[in-house]
Design a protein around this motif. Structure first.
Motif, short mmCIF file in Angstrom:
data_model
loop_
_atom_site.label_atom_id
_atom_site.label_comp_id
_atom_site.label_asym_id
_atom_site.label_seq_id
_atom_site.Cartn_x
_atom_site.Cartn_y
_atom_site.Cartn_z
N LEU A 1 -3.45 -46.18 -33.64
CA LEU A 1 -4.49 -46.19 -34.68
C LEU A 1 -5.44 -45.00 -34.55
O LEU A 1 -6.52 -45.01 -35.14
CB LEU A 1 -5.29 -47.50 -34.59
N SER A 2 -5.03 -43.99 -33.79
CA SER A 2 -5.94 -42.87 -33.49
C SER A 2 -6.37 -42.10 -34.73
O SER A 2 -7.41 -41.41 -34.71
CB SER A 2 -5.28 -41.92 -32.48
N GLU A 3 -5.60 -42.19 -35.81
CA GLU A 3 -5.98 -41.50 -37.05
C GLU A 3 -7.05 -42.28 -37.82
O GLU A 3 -7.58 -41.77 -38.81
CB GLU A 3 -4.75 -41.34 -37.95
N CYS A 4 -7.37 -43.47 -37.36
CA CYS A 4 -8.31 -44.34 -38.07
C CYS A 4 -9.69 -44.31 -37.41
O CYS A 4 -9.87 -43.80 -36.31
CB CYS A 4 -7.79 -45.78 -38.07
N ASP A 5 -10.66 -44.90 -38.10
CA ASP A 5 -12.00 -45.06 -37.57
C ASP A 5 -12.01 -46.36 -36.76
O ASP A 5 -12.07 -47.46 -37.32
CB ASP A 5 -13.00 -45.15 -38.73
N ILE A 6 -11.89 -46.23 -35.43
CA ILE A 6 -11.80 -47.42 -34.58
C ILE A 6 -12.78 -47.34 -33.41
O ILE A 6 -13.23 -46.26 -33.02
CB ILE A 6 -10.38 -47.63 -34.03
N GLU A 7 -13.08 -48.52 -32.86
CA GLU A 7 -13.82 -48.64 -31.61
C GLU A 7 -13.11 -49.69 -30.76
O GLU A 7 -12.60 -50.68 -31.30
CB GLU A 7 -15.25 -49.12 -31.85
N VAL A 8 -13.08 -49.48 -29.45
CA VAL A 8 -12.58 -50.49 -28.52
C VAL A 8 -13.78 -51.21 -27.93
O VAL A 8 -14.69 -50.58 -27.39
CB VAL A 8 -11.72 -49.86 -27.41
N LEU A 9 -13.79 -52.55 -28.08
CA LEU A 9 -14.95 -53.34 -27.69
C LEU A 9 -14.57 -54.36 -26.63
O LEU A 9 -13.48 -54.95 -26.69
CB LEU A 9 -15.53 -54.08 -28.91
N ASP A 10 -15.45 -54.58 -25.66
CA ASP A 10 -15.25 -55.62 -24.66
C ASP A 10 -15.56 -56.99 -25.27
O ASP A 10 -16.55 -57.14 -26.01
CB ASP A 10 -16.16 -55.40 -23.46
N LEU A 11 -14.73 -57.96 -24.94
CA LEU A 11 -15.00 -59.32 -25.43
C LEU A 11 -16.27 -59.89 -24.83
O LEU A 11 -16.99 -60.65 -25.49
CB LEU A 11 -13.82 -60.24 -25.09
N ASP A 12 -16.55 -59.53 -23.61
CA ASP A 12 -17.75 -60.03 -22.94
C ASP A 12 -19.00 -59.52 -23.67
O ASP A 12 -19.25 -58.33 -23.73
CB ASP A 12 -17.76 -59.58 -21.48
#
Length: 253
Positions: A9-20
């Protein structure tokens, strides 16, 4: 797994978020903020798609097909696929040109005689699905992280192409999901808020104004995903739910 999915998904506007400590995003005007619960099936579908093309190339190619199809075209294909291995099998060509009600009548033969098909008004006391962090934790298979994908408001219906899931068992193909979401976006201003390898969660921007309209929408949902009827005794009760609540929950076994 999260890293693999994020790379696709690197071409998209993404963020990786911690569940905590995660706070569920509130959809804003002008965008869809979609929480993705990573799963092995999602990664496998991405791997298969990206063996010969990039994800954006796949999306652009599928969008050409999406633009050629209408809601009724797709519902006809879904009905034909559901009837294919039954005694009432119909070829897709036999459903072409049929009205929506005719398509629904063909589909409903799968449950002929069931009280679930009762279209009379029923007062629903079913609460909307609670898509909270506990639900996300139950869906995440490995890492304690999720991905937040942001799409422009007008492109929300593309989500099933950027995050392809489906095309197995009773779950419609990603391109068919996209056509249906486009219809829902035009008619009910839906926001797509979460996805896992077997679930879509949508939030309607407006509700059906009459029971007849809600009943038509309930039938569309039922053809798209039969499991919307879990927890509802009849179609009439589900139509009442759609007039009262904004959260739409689609899950496939």
């Amino acid at each position: 797994m999260v890293e693999e999915l994020a790379n696709y998904l690197s071409e998209c506007d993404i963020e990786v978020l911690d569940l905590d400590g995660l706070t569920l995003p509130v959809p804003k005007e002008g965008e869809h903020k979609i929480l993705i619960a990573p799963g092995y099936n999602l990664v496998e579908m991405m791997e298969e798609i990206c063996e010969e093309e990039t994800l954006s190339e796949y999306v652009n190619k599928e969008l050409e097909q999406v633009q050629r199809l209408g809601m009724k075209d797709v519902l006809g294909k879904i009905v034909a696929s559901r009837l294919a291995y039954t005694d009432i099998a119909l070829e897709p060509e036999e459903l072409e040109g049929k009205s929506f009600e005719e398509l629904y009548r063909s589909y409903s033969l799968l449950w002929e005689g069931s009280e679930m098909l009762n279209e009379e008004f029923g007062e629903s006391d079913t609460e909307p699905f609670d898509w909270n962090t506990a639900w996300l934790q139950g869906k995440v298979e490995e890492d304690e992280q999720v991905i937040l994908l942001t799409l422009p408001a007008e492109a929300g219906y593309e989500a099933p192409l950027w995050v392809p899931m489906g095309g197995y068992n009773e779950c419609p193909l990603p391109e068919h999901q996209s056509v249906i979401f486009k219809h829902f976006q035009q008619m009910y201003q839906i926001k797509i808020v979460a996805v896992s390898e077997d679930t879509w969660i949508l939030q309607a921007g407006k509700r059906p104004r009459t029971f007849d309209e809600a009943l038509r929408l309930a039938k569309e949902h039922f053809i798209f995903c039969q499991y919307v009827m879990d927890g509802f005794p009849t179609l009439g009760h589900y139509a009442d739910y759609l007039m009262k609540h904004d959260i739409w929950y689609f899950w496939w076994d």
